[in-house]
Design a protein around this motif. Structure first.
Motif, PDB file in Angstrom:
ATOM      1  N   LYS A  69      40.869  36.705  42.007  1.00 13.87           N
ATOM      2  CA  LYS A  69      40.444  38.025  42.476  1.00 13.87           C
ATOM      3  C   LYS A  69      41.593  39.028  42.379  1.00 13.87           C
ATOM      4  N   GLU A  70      42.799  38.604  42.769  1.00 11.80           N
ATOM      5  CA  GLU A  70      43.953  39.501  42.692  1.00 11.80           C
ATOM      6  C   GLU A  70      44.230  39.895  41.248  1.00 11.80           C
ATOM      7  N   SER A  71      44.139  38.943  40.327  1.00  9.10           N
ATOM      8  CA  SER A  71      44.344  39.244  38.910  1.00  9.10           C
ATOM      9  C   SER A  71      43.273  40.199  38.398  1.00  9.10           C
ATOM     10  N   MET A 129      44.003  43.792  39.634  1.00 10.42           N
ATOM     11  CA  MET A 129      45.124  44.385  38.916  1.00 10.42           C
ATOM     12  C   MET A 129      44.701  44.837  37.520  1.00 10.42           C
ATOM     13  N   LYS A 130      43.959  43.983  36.820  1.00 10.64           N
ATOM     14  CA  LYS A 130      43.546  44.319  35.461  1.00 10.64           C
ATOM     15  C   LYS A 130      42.538  45.472  35.461  1.00 10.64           C
ATOM     16  N   LEU A 131      41.633  45.496  36.416  1.00 11.14           N
ATOM     17  CA  LEU A 131      40.667  46.598  36.495  1.00 11.14           C
ATOM     18  C   LEU A 131      41.355  47.925  36.819  1.00 11.14           C
ATOM     19  N   GLN A 153      43.007  53.225  34.688  1.00  9.87           N
ATOM     20  CA  GLN A 153      44.023  54.219  34.333  1.00  9.87           C
ATOM     21  C   GLN A 153      44.012  54.499  32.844  1.00  9.87           C
ATOM     22  N   GLN A 154      43.830  53.453  32.045  1.00 11.08           N
ATOM     23  CA  GLN A 154      43.790  53.622  30.595  1.00 11.08           C
ATOM     24  C   GLN A 154      42.565  54.440  30.174  1.00 11.08           C
ATOM     25  N   ILE A 155      41.435  54.185  30.810  1.00 15.50           N
ATOM     26  CA  ILE A 155      40.220  54.949  30.493  1.00 15.50           C
ATOM     27  C   ILE A 155      40.417  56.421  30.845  1.00 15.50           C
ATOM     28  N   ALA A 156      41.064  56.702  31.995  1.00 15.66           N
ATOM     29  CA  ALA A 156      41.324  58.085  32.385  1.00 15.66           C
ATOM     30  C   ALA A 156      42.228  58.774  31.374  1.00 15.66           C
ATOM     31  N   GLY A 180      41.696  38.812  25.553  1.00 15.64           N
ATOM     32  CA  GLY A 180      42.560  37.691  25.921  1.00 15.64           C
ATOM     33  C   GLY A 180      43.127  37.834  27.316  1.00 15.64           C
ATOM     34  N   ALA A 181      42.400  38.534  28.185  1.00 13.29           N
ATOM     35  CA  ALA A 181      42.914  38.811  29.521  1.00 13.29           C
ATOM     36  C   ALA A 181      43.191  37.535  30.301  1.00 13.29           C
ATOM     37  N   PHE A 182      42.432  36.482  30.039  1.00 12.51           N
ATOM     38  CA  PHE A 182      42.599  35.241  30.787  1.00 12.51           C
ATOM     39  C   PHE A 182      43.005  34.090  29.876  1.00 12.51           C
ATOM     40  N   ASP A 183      43.650  34.418  28.750  1.00 12.32           N
ATOM     41  CA  ASP A 183      44.083  33.362  27.844  1.00 12.32           C
ATOM     42  C   ASP A 183      45.130  32.454  28.477  1.00 12.32           C
ATOM     43  N   ASN A 184      45.924  33.001  29.389  1.00 11.89           N
ATOM     44  CA  ASN A 184      46.970  32.206  30.022  1.00 11.89           C
ATOM     45  C   ASN A 184      46.517  31.609  31.343  1.00 11.89           C
TER      46      ASN A 184
END
Length: 249
Positions: A29-31, A34-36, A41-44, A101-105
């Protein structure tokens, strides 16, 4: 009693799994948060770039309709400068997050734990170990005892017991009657060297395999330390050897 113990042990396993599930779920959930947040911010930033680009395109279209040559050149210059600025700041459109690849690791692999759970069974006392006389060695004051165990993976530790052999033929009576047994506990390997023994003396050794369910003894083994040799020089300077035997009082 065993049924109650079984329920208690299984309940503890279930509770541990439940707690680990909560801990891992919180990390996921924390990850995600953070990613959202980074994605928002990137979308803005992208939206601002698109708005500026749209305004720039509108201005360029108006410039193309300008009939005055000097005014057209001035407007075109302004458009070119704004395009150059937009190009310089276009790095903002490069994604900070690789969404594919957000959760590749990150992986959930409980195959090892599943195998451990599938192998759950009740525990019994280990089989008696066997002292390997052919591997045992001795000096004048030490004996190294070697043994083997059929189910060594279920053995928590070994215990070595030894005493001087008195010639008693019945080893069971000897084991139960002699009070002077020396005990070496908590041995993890399948061999042990006993120091400080009397030379030329025969000893009786037992090895006990131990786990949580109980223990079992090996058959006894009689092992003898070597006799000391005394080196003297004769009149011809040649060595003379005498064996010195030690006896118990």
């Amino acid at each position: 009693m065993h049924e109650t113990k079984l329920m208690e042990e299984c309940d503890e396993l279930v509770e541990i799994i439940r707690q680990r599930k909560q801990v891992i779920a919180v990390k996921i959930k924390e990850s995600k948060v953070m990613k959202l947040r980074k994605l928002a911010q990137q979308i803005a930033n992208c939206r601002q770039c698109l708005e500026r680009s749209s305004a720039l395109i509108t201005q360029a279209e108006h410039s193309l309709k300008e009939s005055d040559h000097a005014r057209f050149l001035q407007t075109a210059k302004n458009v070119a400068e704004r395009v150059a600025m937009a190009t310089a700041s276009s790095q903002v459109l490069i994604p900070d997050i690789n969404l594919n690849g957000a959760f590749d690791n990150f992986a959930l692999d409980f195959s090892r734990e599943k195998k451990l759970l599938e192998g759950l069974d009740y525990l019994t006392a280990p089989n008696p170990p066997a002292i390997r006389d052919e591997l045992c060695t001795a000096s004048h004051d030490t004996v190294t005892v070697h043994w083997a165990s059929e189910d060594e993976f279920s053995v928590g530790s070994y215990e070595l017991q030894y005493t001087i052999y008195t010639g008693q033929a019945n080893f069971v009576s000897l084991y139960n009657s002699v009070d002077s047994w020396m005990i070496v506990p908590n041995i993890k390997q399948n061999h042990y060297t006993v120091h400080g023994l009397q030379s030329g003396t025969r000893y009786v050794f037992f090895v006990k395999a131990i786990n949580q369910a109980g223990s079992r003894n090996s058959d006894p083994a009689r092992l003898k330390t070597n006799s000391k040799s005394l080196l003297l020089l004769g009149s011809d300077k040649r060595p003379l050897r005498f064996k010195v035997a030690f006896t118990r009082n």
